[in-house]
Write a protein that holds these residues in place. Structure first.
Motif, PDB file in Angstrom:
ATOM      1  N   ARG A 141      29.691  42.710  46.801  1.00  0.00           N
ATOM      2  CA  ARG A 141      28.887  42.581  45.582  1.00  0.00           C
ATOM      3  C   ARG A 141      29.661  43.070  44.361  1.00  0.00           C
ATOM      4  O   ARG A 141      29.568  42.485  43.272  1.00  0.00           O
ATOM      5  N   ALA A 142      30.454  44.138  44.550  1.00  0.00           N
ATOM      6  CA  ALA A 142      31.256  44.639  43.433  1.00  0.00           C
ATOM      7  C   ALA A 142      32.294  43.604  43.010  1.00  0.00           C
ATOM      8  O   ALA A 142      32.519  43.382  41.813  1.00  0.00           O
ATOM      9  N   LEU A 143      32.933  42.949  43.978  1.00  0.00           N
ATOM     10  CA  LEU A 143      33.919  41.924  43.659  1.00  0.00           C
ATOM     11  C   LEU A 143      33.279  40.716  42.988  1.00  0.00           C
ATOM     12  O   LEU A 143      33.902  40.069  42.128  1.00  0.00           O
ATOM     13  N   ASP A 144      32.055  40.399  43.364  1.00  0.00           N
ATOM     14  CA  ASP A 144      31.356  39.278  42.726  1.00  0.00           C
ATOM     15  C   ASP A 144      31.155  39.525  41.234  1.00  0.00           C
ATOM     16  O   ASP A 144      31.170  38.584  40.426  1.00  0.00           O
ATOM     17  N   ALA A 145      30.977  40.802  40.862  1.00  0.00           N
ATOM     18  CA  ALA A 145      30.717  41.133  39.463  1.00  0.00           C
ATOM     19  C   ALA A 145      31.983  41.487  38.697  1.00  0.00           C
ATOM     20  O   ALA A 145      31.963  41.554  37.464  1.00  0.00           O
ATOM     21  N   ALA A 146      33.094  41.710  39.408  1.00  0.00           N
ATOM     22  CA  ALA A 146      34.305  42.236  38.777  1.00  0.00           C
ATOM     23  C   ALA A 146      35.125  41.149  38.083  1.00  0.00           C
ATOM     24  O   ALA A 146      35.102  39.971  38.474  1.00  0.00           O
ATOM     25  N   SER A 147      35.856  41.573  37.059  1.00  0.00           N
ATOM     26  CA  SER A 147      36.831  40.685  36.405  1.00  0.00           C
ATOM     27  C   SER A 147      38.262  41.152  36.652  1.00  0.00           C
ATOM     28  O   SER A 147      39.207  40.466  36.265  1.00  0.00           O
ATOM     29  N   LEU A 148      38.412  42.321  37.304  1.00  0.00           N
ATOM     30  CA  LEU A 148      39.748  42.859  37.550  1.00  0.00           C
ATOM     31  C   LEU A 148      39.715  43.771  38.772  1.00  0.00           C
ATOM     32  O   LEU A 148      38.778  44.550  38.944  1.00  0.00           O
ATOM     33  N   VAL A 149      40.748  43.657  39.610  1.00  0.00           N
ATOM     34  CA  VAL A 149      40.936  44.575  40.735  1.00  0.00           C
ATOM     35  C   VAL A 149      42.271  45.272  40.546  1.00  0.00           C
ATOM     36  O   VAL A 149      43.310  44.637  40.388  1.00  0.00           O
ATOM     37  N   LYS A 151      41.154  37.502  45.347  1.00  0.00           N
ATOM     38  CA  LYS A 151      41.712  36.214  44.931  1.00  0.00           C
ATOM     39  C   LYS A 151      40.833  35.064  45.393  1.00  0.00           C
ATOM     40  O   LYS A 151      40.717  34.036  44.704  1.00  0.00           O
ATOM     41  N   ALA A 152      40.192  35.221  46.548  1.00  0.00           N
ATOM     42  CA  ALA A 152      39.276  34.180  47.024  1.00  0.00           C
ATOM     43  C   ALA A 152      38.076  34.021  46.106  1.00  0.00           C
ATOM     44  O   ALA A 152      37.472  32.938  46.034  1.00  0.00           O
ATOM     45  N   LYS A 153      37.734  35.081  45.394  1.00  0.00           N
ATOM     46  CA  LYS A 153      36.615  35.037  44.445  1.00  0.00           C
ATOM     47  C   LYS A 153      37.088  34.757  43.018  1.00  0.00           C
ATOM     48  O   LYS A 153      36.290  34.788  42.074  1.00  0.00           O
ATOM     49  N   GLY A 154      38.390  34.523  42.851  1.00  0.00           N
ATOM     50  CA  GLY A 154      38.926  34.225  41.534  1.00  0.00           C
ATOM     51  C   GLY A 154      39.051  35.436  40.634  1.00  0.00           C
ATOM     52  O   GLY A 154      39.081  35.298  39.401  1.00  0.00           O
TER      53      GLY A 154
END
Length: 329
Positions: A89-97, A192-195
């Motif tokens: 869920r965090a990755l779904d909302a994120a713009s940067l890792v 990367k799979a989530k862009g």
């Protein structure tokens, strides 16, 4: 990749990027990065009995920005299966890792390394080969370890004991299916799979590390090798233990076995080594502070060795005014 560049890469991975699982019974006279450390106040406060599924995760908030911090604990088995709905869920909302700092190992550095005779970490050209120089007990352990790694004596013969041990540890883990890149590489693929853009927190120069390693005395070289063989032997006997504890967010169990790696203890035996290692916590905290100055959601992967000690990364973020909580399941 040449053997020289492979050696530099192994040192880069092992020294500053990946503290490792250690046995409950430590090696004789271990050097700890955080001796008698009381532990992070933030981590201790947020430990709960009913853990959500997945590895430990913290939510850091300041001025409307959100930062999810994932605690990593390399190395992990290649085949380890884990899932984290909260991280997804965090990755779904994120713009940067943000991922851990990267070592800079370029062609010029490799050339300089060769021209200077290995910066002091290779045997003298006319010296004895590695195994001929080792005391009987260490030689027996070294031979046993390289045989477990399915290697001959040739790849290690021209290195001094400390460097030979680090290269052998990396070779052994590769042969045993234990990944020094995980879990960071897995989280990178998820992002990367989530862009979602992936970026290293910073780059550090390997030159100072090599320069320090070249200053090790003969006795310190042997002590470093002994520590590395202890770590290798523990990895071989417990290849999945810390991985399974990490995968379910069992921080008390992870902490009971998690300490500075043999490579880090070796660096601590050199002049200025402690400063190089402690600098990593400060730089990681600074990178996350900067992430909290950008709008939106950021996910950061931080080694637990930088989160668990007192005045670790999370403690510093809270001291700077951020709110640190455990995100809801």
């Amino acid at each position: 990749m040449t053997r020289t560049s492979s050696a530099l890469a192994a040192l880069a991975v092992l020294v500053l990027a990946a503290p490792a699982a250690q046995a409950q019974t430590p090696p004789p006279q271990p050097i700890e990065l955080f001796p008698q450390d009381p532990g992070s106040a933030v981590v201790s406060e947020l430990l709960v009995v009913a853990r959500p599924p997945g590895p430990a995760l913290w939510l850091v908030e300041k001025g409307g920005a959100k930062l999810y911090v994932v605690g990593s604990a390399p190395p992990l088995p290649h085949q380890l299966k884990w899932d984290s709905p909260r991280l997804n869920r965090a990755l779904d909302a994120a713009s940067l890792v943000l991922v851990p700092p990267e070592a800079s190992v370029g062609p010029l550095q490799i050339t300089k390394f060769v021209l200077t005779g290995g910066s002091g970490v290779r045997q003298p050209m006319l010296g004895k080969r590695l195994e001929d120089r080792l005391p009987a007990d260490l030689r027996a352990r070294f031979v046993s370890a390289r045989e477990r790694a399915q290697r001959t004596a040739v790849p290690y013969k021209d290195w001094k004991p400390a460097m030979a041990g680090l290269i052998l540890l990396s070779d052994f883990r590769q042969a045993a299916g234990i990944s020094e890149a995980k879990p960071v590489s897995t989280i990178e693929r998820m992002a990367k799979a989530k862009g979602v853009k992936v970026k290293a927190m910073s780059q550090y120069r390997l030159g100072p590390v090599l320069a320090n390693a070249g200053k090790l005395s003969d006795a310190a070289n042997l002590a470093c090798l002994a520590d590395t063989l202890t770590e290798l032997e523990y990895d071989g006997s417990h290849p999945t233990t810390i991985g399974s504890d990490w995968a379910v967010g069992d921080l008390p169990s992870v902490r009971a076995r998690y300490s500075t790696s043999a490579a880090q203890r070796c660096l601590l035996r050199t002049p200025g080594g402690a400063g190089l290692l402690n600098q990593q916590i400060a730089e990681s905290a600074q990178a996350l502070t900067e992430a909290l100055q950008r709008p939106g959601v950021t996910v950061a992967v931080v080694d637990l060795a930088f989160l668990l000690p007192a005045n670790g990364v999370l403690d510093r973020l809270r001291a700077a005014g951020a709110t640190v909580t455990s995100p809801a399941e």
